[in-house]
Scaffold this motif. Structure first.
Motif, PDB file in Angstrom:
ATOM      1  N   GLY A  80      54.891  34.540  31.481  1.00 29.89           N
ATOM      2  CA  GLY A  80      54.813  36.370  31.539  1.00 29.89           C
ATOM      3  C   GLY A  80      55.862  36.735  31.760  1.00 29.89           C
ATOM      4  N   PRO A  81      56.366  36.289  33.187  1.00 31.03           N
ATOM      5  CA  PRO A  81      57.211  36.579  33.972  1.00 31.03           C
ATOM      6  C   PRO A  81      58.873  36.025  33.564  1.00 31.03           C
ATOM      7  CG  PRO A  81      55.650  35.775  35.451  1.00 31.03           C
ATOM      8  CD  PRO A  81      55.241  36.462  34.218  1.00 31.03           C
ATOM      9  N   MET A  82      58.509  35.170  33.598  1.00 31.31           N
ATOM     10  CA  MET A  82      59.775  34.887  32.161  1.00 31.31           C
ATOM     11  C   MET A  82      60.485  35.138  30.910  1.00 31.31           C
ATOM     12  SD  MET A  82      61.411  32.997  34.528  1.00 31.31           S
ATOM     13  CE  MET A  82      60.879  33.681  35.743  1.00 31.31           C
ATOM     14  N   ALA A  83      59.134  35.102  29.998  1.00 30.54           N
ATOM     15  CA  ALA A  83      59.208  35.870  29.183  1.00 30.54           C
ATOM     16  C   ALA A  83      59.635  36.989  29.023  1.00 30.54           C
ATOM     17  CB  ALA A  83      57.897  36.229  28.382  1.00 30.54           C
ATOM     18  N   ARG A  84      58.981  38.017  29.821  1.00 23.47           N
ATOM     19  CA  ARG A  84      59.703  39.949  29.997  1.00 23.47           C
ATOM     20  C   ARG A  84      61.103  39.129  30.823  1.00 23.47           C
ATOM     21  NH1 ARG A  84      54.717  40.457  31.955  1.00 23.47           N
ATOM     22  NH2 ARG A  84      55.309  39.957  34.406  1.00 23.47           N
ATOM     23  N   MET A  85      61.876  38.690  30.879  1.00 20.85           N
ATOM     24  CA  MET A  85      63.284  38.673  32.018  1.00 20.85           C
ATOM     25  C   MET A  85      64.025  38.270  30.858  1.00 20.85           C
ATOM     26  SD  MET A  85      64.833  35.666  34.498  1.00 20.85           S
ATOM     27  CE  MET A  85      65.035  34.732  33.018  1.00 20.85           C
ATOM     28  N   LEU A  86      63.437  37.289  29.677  1.00 21.46           N
ATOM     29  CA  LEU A  86      64.485  36.963  28.503  1.00 21.46           C
ATOM     30  C   LEU A  86      64.343  37.615  27.599  1.00 21.46           C
ATOM     31  CD1 LEU A  86      62.982  32.814  27.865  1.00 21.46           C
ATOM     32  CD2 LEU A  86      65.138  33.714  28.658  1.00 21.46           C
ATOM     33  N   GLY A  87      62.955  38.425  27.829  1.00 21.75           N
ATOM     34  CA  GLY A  87      63.336  39.543  26.347  1.00 21.75           C
ATOM     35  C   GLY A  87      64.754  41.101  27.274  1.00 21.75           C
ATOM     36  N   TRP A  88      64.001  40.665  27.735  1.00 20.06           N
ATOM     37  CA  TRP A  88      65.063  42.077  28.351  1.00 20.06           C
ATOM     38  C   TRP A  88      66.561  41.437  28.369  1.00 20.06           C
ATOM     39  CZ3 TRP A  88      68.925  41.743  32.436  1.00 20.06           C
ATOM     40  CH2 TRP A  88      69.533  43.477  32.606  1.00 20.06           C
ATOM     41  N   ILE A  89      67.376  40.084  28.368  1.00 15.07           N
ATOM     42  CA  ILE A  89      68.243  39.849  28.324  1.00 15.07           C
ATOM     43  C   ILE A  89      68.660  40.001  26.413  1.00 15.07           C
ATOM     44  CG2 ILE A  89      69.194  37.344  28.690  1.00 15.07           C
ATOM     45  CD1 ILE A  89      68.117  36.572  31.111  1.00 15.07           C
TER      46      ILE A  89
END
Length: 103
Positions: A80-89
């Protein structure tokens, strides 16, 4: 919920793979396969450790997020956190590309 995060993480990683040169994209695609788990986990741990020691000349802070992204393939609580981070990037990347088009 974990399945949704996994699908989102896979979508973002596939998008980033498309932005890489073909040789690196093939390597990342291979590392992401379930059969490459025995390579992915040690590689992710080495990248995380290298990112922690980023104050050394050869190592860099870029290693930490890359290691976390790779290990998130196997640890559902990180997906979840990595998906959110990649979405933000990805959003920032697209916004920047759109802004350059108008200049």
């Amino acid at each position: 919920m974990s399945r949704d995060h996994r699908a989102e993480l896979d979508r973002h990683l596939a998008w980033f793979e498309g932005k890489l040169p073909p040789r690196f994209a093939r390597f990342i695609g291979w590392v992401r396969k379930p059969s490459s788990r025995l390579v992915r986990i040690p590689l992710a741990l080495l990248l995380i450790i290298g990112g922690i020691f980023s104050f050394l000349p050869v190592l860099g802070l870029w290693m930490l997020p890359l290691g976390l992204i790779l290990i998130a393939q196997d640890l559902p609580f990180l997906q979840g956190p990595m998906a959110r981070m990649l979405g933000w990037i990805e959003r920032k990347w697209l916004e920047r590309k759109a802004a350059k088009r108008f200049l």
